[in-house]
Design a protein around this motif. Structure first.
Motif, short mmCIF file in Angstrom:
data_model
loop_
_atom_site.label_atom_id
_atom_site.label_comp_id
_atom_site.label_asym_id
_atom_site.label_seq_id
_atom_site.Cartn_x
_atom_site.Cartn_y
_atom_site.Cartn_z
N TYR A 173 88.32 55.73 13.69
CA TYR A 173 87.52 56.73 14.40
C TYR A 173 87.97 58.13 13.98
O TYR A 173 89.14 58.48 14.13
N ARG A 201 87.83 61.95 14.75
CA ARG A 201 87.53 62.79 15.91
C ARG A 201 86.68 63.99 15.53
O ARG A 201 85.72 64.32 16.21
N ASP A 202 87.05 64.69 14.44
CA ASP A 202 86.31 65.89 14.07
C ASP A 202 86.56 66.22 12.61
O ASP A 202 87.52 65.74 12.00
N ASP A 231 77.29 63.88 9.92
CA ASP A 231 77.16 63.61 11.36
C ASP A 231 76.93 62.13 11.68
O ASP A 231 77.62 61.59 12.54
N ILE A 268 80.32 60.00 11.04
CA ILE A 268 81.44 60.09 11.99
C ILE A 268 80.98 59.91 13.44
O ILE A 268 81.80 59.97 14.35
N VAL A 296 78.53 61.70 15.32
CA VAL A 296 78.16 62.85 16.15
C VAL A 296 76.78 62.59 16.74
O VAL A 296 75.84 62.27 16.02
N LYS A 297 76.68 62.73 18.06
CA LYS A 297 75.41 62.46 18.73
C LYS A 297 74.46 63.63 18.54
O LYS A 297 74.87 64.77 18.32
N HIS A 298 73.15 63.34 18.66
CA HIS A 298 72.15 64.39 18.59
C HIS A 298 72.30 65.31 19.79
O HIS A 298 72.62 64.87 20.90
N THR A 299 72.04 66.58 19.57
CA THR A 299 72.17 67.56 20.63
C THR A 299 70.98 67.48 21.60
O THR A 299 69.88 67.08 21.21
N ASN A 320 80.00 75.07 24.06
CA ASN A 320 81.02 75.03 23.01
C ASN A 320 82.21 75.92 23.31
O ASN A 320 83.15 75.98 22.53
#
Length: 175
Positions: free
Chosen positions: A29, A31-32, A43, A46, A48-51, A123
């Motif tokens: 996993y 993280r960033d 995206d 890794i 990253v979910k849709h905004t 953010n």
């Protein structure tokens, strides 16, 4: 005990992208990722979910439309009706075509400002808040992948570092 963090630095975004694919396929996993520019296709790799900021824009736009219509009704019809250019303001329905540009502009104004404020608050990029970037080089020319040992509890730190070395990283640092 604090969670140990591993930072892997890359010189090329394509090497990082390929390395991220390899690591995720092995169940690691990530993280960033910190980079000087957006990396196309990273995206979904890794996770990253849709905004959901479009939903907030719609809500702020609806609030803007309601405030605009209410304000025009109150100011032009209820509070201070005036006969402007031979068009009396006695009902909202009669004058609705004249109110459309104002309603549209106020809707866009509130949607844009509300979206921007929501983005800054979500953010935590507000004035005076210290930026969370572990490597200042990522704003110039380096790409950094962040992995937490807690997220990858099946592997030890040495195993993670070996996997990262196999992906073509230029520097690995554990904190």
């Amino acid at each position: 005990m604090a969670d140990k963090v591993i930072y892997a630095t890359y010189d090329d975004e394509q090497v990082l992208l390929k390395g991220a694919k390899d690591l995720v396929s092995k169940g690691i996993y990530i993280r960033d990722v910190y980079s000087p520019f957006p990396i196309h296709g990273l995206d979904p790799i890794i996770g990253v979910k849709h905004t959901r900021i479009a939903i907030t824009a719609f809500i702020y736009g609806c609030i803007g439309l309601l405030l605009a219509v209410f304000g025009m009704w109150f100011f032009m019809i209820q509070d201070w009706p005036m006969n402007i250019g031979g068009k009396p303001n006695f009902t909202l329905i009669d004058n609705l075509p004249a109110f459309v540009p104002i309603s549209f502009e106020f809707t866009v104004l509130l949607a844009a400002h509300g979206m921007a404020l929501t983005y800054f608050l979500r953010n935590w990029t507000l004035p005076g808040v210290k930026a969370r970037n572990p490597y200042p080089e990522t704003t110039d020319d380096k790409f950094v992948m962040e992995l937490h040992l807690h997220d990858n509890h099946d592997q030890s730190e040495a195993e993670l570092e070996e996997m990262l070395k196999a992906t073509g990283t230029t520097r690995i640092e554990a904190r």
